[in-house]
Design a protein around this motif. Structure first.
Motif, short mmCIF file in Angstrom:
data_model
loop_
_atom_site.label_atom_id
_atom_site.label_comp_id
_atom_site.label_asym_id
_atom_site.label_seq_id
_atom_site.Cartn_x
_atom_site.Cartn_y
_atom_site.Cartn_z
N TYR A 6 0.58 -3.87 -5.97
CA TYR A 6 0.94 -2.53 -5.51
C TYR A 6 -0.24 -1.59 -5.71
N LEU A 7 -0.56 -0.84 -4.68
CA LEU A 7 -1.65 0.13 -4.73
C LEU A 7 -1.07 1.53 -4.59
N GLU A 8 -1.12 2.32 -5.65
CA GLU A 8 -0.62 3.70 -5.61
C GLU A 8 -1.74 4.60 -5.08
N MET A 9 -1.76 4.80 -3.78
CA MET A 9 -2.87 5.48 -3.13
C MET A 9 -3.09 6.92 -3.60
N PRO A 10 -2.06 7.71 -3.90
CA PRO A 10 -2.33 9.08 -4.36
C PRO A 10 -3.15 9.14 -5.65
N LYS A 11 -3.15 8.06 -6.42
CA LYS A 11 -3.92 8.05 -7.67
C LYS A 11 -5.39 7.68 -7.44
N PHE A 12 -5.71 7.18 -6.26
CA PHE A 12 -7.10 6.84 -5.98
C PHE A 12 -7.82 8.11 -5.54
N GLU A 17 -1.71 8.05 -15.11
CA GLU A 17 -2.30 8.78 -14.00
C GLU A 17 -3.40 8.01 -13.28
N GLY A 18 -4.29 7.34 -13.99
CA GLY A 18 -5.43 6.71 -13.34
C GLY A 18 -5.20 5.28 -12.90
N ASN A 19 -4.07 4.72 -13.23
CA ASN A 19 -3.82 3.30 -12.97
C ASN A 19 -3.17 3.13 -11.60
N TYR A 20 -3.99 2.93 -10.56
CA TYR A 20 -3.47 2.84 -9.20
C TYR A 20 -3.27 1.39 -8.75
N TYR A 21 -3.79 0.42 -9.51
CA TYR A 21 -3.69 -0.99 -9.13
C TYR A 21 -2.72 -1.70 -10.05
N ILE A 41 0.88 -1.17 0.00
CA ILE A 41 0.00 0.00 0.00
C ILE A 41 0.91 1.21 0.00
N LEU A 42 1.00 1.88 -1.13
CA LEU A 42 2.02 2.91 -1.36
C LEU A 42 1.44 4.32 -1.22
N ASN A 43 2.05 5.12 -0.39
CA ASN A 43 1.66 6.52 -0.27
C ASN A 43 2.50 7.38 -1.21
N PHE A 44 2.78 6.86 -2.38
CA PHE A 44 3.54 7.57 -3.42
C PHE A 44 3.24 6.91 -4.75
N CYS A 45 3.69 7.53 -5.82
CA CYS A 45 3.46 6.99 -7.18
C CYS A 45 4.79 6.58 -7.78
N PHE A 46 4.88 5.36 -8.26
CA PHE A 46 6.10 4.93 -8.95
C PHE A 46 5.90 4.91 -10.46
N ASP A 47 4.65 4.96 -10.89
CA ASP A 47 4.35 4.95 -12.33
C ASP A 47 3.61 6.24 -12.65
N LYS A 48 4.36 7.33 -12.79
CA LYS A 48 3.76 8.65 -12.94
C LYS A 48 3.18 8.88 -14.34
N GLU A 49 3.52 8.05 -15.30
CA GLU A 49 3.04 8.24 -16.67
C GLU A 49 1.58 7.82 -16.83
#
Length: 308
Positions: free
Chosen positions: A165-171, A139-143, A129-137
């Protein structure tokens, strides 16, 4: 809204899910394991059904002298013997993917019994559960769900080792946009500390338990102190990360401005030199000097000179 504090008090009603204390209390304790079970089932969306979990030792030492110690946030096994590593990662690490792979090896190696063994393994799920984004390209893909795959056929080669991996800032779904139980869990994880009451859309029984367990006023004195210390550590980390990002942006702007100045100066000098060559070429041409000689002297092409 939360205000800065030491140990003098908190005005939030519910805990911040991203603190170590809250995450381990809500997902890593026997009395609240129904919360973890609900989250895992919502995450797996019916592909696996977790009926019960057994918490395992979260601290592990490598089998070799050079192995490092691994400390998991939540480490448990379901009723089928499948292992779940659930980690809350507050900030981006340079090798966070490597860390996930490394942690998964402990859950794999521990399955080897003494004596003869045919190497059959139970599934291992590593959930970040990530409080950051590793795949910034994207935008909407958080899962993100990762498995071993045959790169030629694009088919899953081994389905017992799963990284989610869950990119929480994108949710960014709002309360009126929540549809599935999974949506609701992600909404709670991201927004719990900002809520002053339980949203109407969260009617499931599991959320009744969640909001009761997360209410700070119901903590014991020891729990409250531990949470305040955990919250302070989280805020200190957040402040450090924010400051580093701002300084990075400032340095980037300074480098960009300096680069722009250098580029402008270079372009200005080149333009000045060109104008000087053109003036010289015009003077020589007016005196009747041949174009090929003017080209040799000024560095201009004969076509440029003929066009003067």
């Amino acid at each position: 809204m939360t205000v800065a504090m030491g140990t003098e008090g908190i005005i939030d009603r519910y805990v911040n899910f991203y603190t170590d204390f809250a995450f381990k209390k809500l997902f890593g304790t026997e009395m609240n394991k129904d919360l973890l079970i609900s989250f895992l089932n919502a995450l797996l969306q019916g592909r696996e059904v977790v009926l019960d979990v057994n918490y395992l030792n979260t601290e592990h030492l490598g089998t070799q002298e050079y192995d490092r110690r691994a400390v998991f946030d939540v480490y448990c096994k379901n009723d089928k013997g499948e292992v779940f590593l659930v980690e809350m990662q507050k900030g981006e690490q340079q090798f966070f993917k490597d860390r996930s792979i490394y942690y998964s090896t402990f859950a794999i190696r521990e399955q080897a019994p003494r004596g003869e063994w045919n190497y059959e393994l139970k599934g291992v799920y590593t959930i970040g559960i990530l409080n950051f984004c590793f795949d910034k390209e994207r935008e909407g893909n958080y899962y993100h769900e990762v498995k071993l795959m045959d790169t030629t056929t694009k088919e899953v080669f081994y389905d017992k080792l799963v990284f989610i991996y869950l990119e929480m800032p994108k949710f960014t779904k709002q309360e009126n946009e929540l549809e599935s139980l999974f949506d609701k869990w992600l909404y709670v994880i991201r927004n719990l500390a900002a809520l002053m009451e339980r949203p109407r859309v969260l009617q499931e029984k599991v959320f009744t338990h969640l909001f009761e367990a997360a209410e700070i006023a119901k903590f014991s004195r020891v729990e409250r102190y531990e949470y305040e210390e955990s919250l302070k550590a989280y805020r200190d980390w957040f402040s450090v990360m924010t400051t580093a990002e701002l300084r990075g942006e400032e340095r980037g702007e300074e480098r960009g401005f300096k680069k722009g100045e250098e580029k402008g100066l270079k372009e200005g000098l080149e333009k000045g030199r060109l104008e000087e060559r053109l003036r010289n070429a015009r003077g020589l041409k007016a005196r009747g000097v041949d174009a090929d000689i003017i080209a040799q002297v000024t560095g201009l092409s004969e076509d440029d000179i003929l066009g003067l």
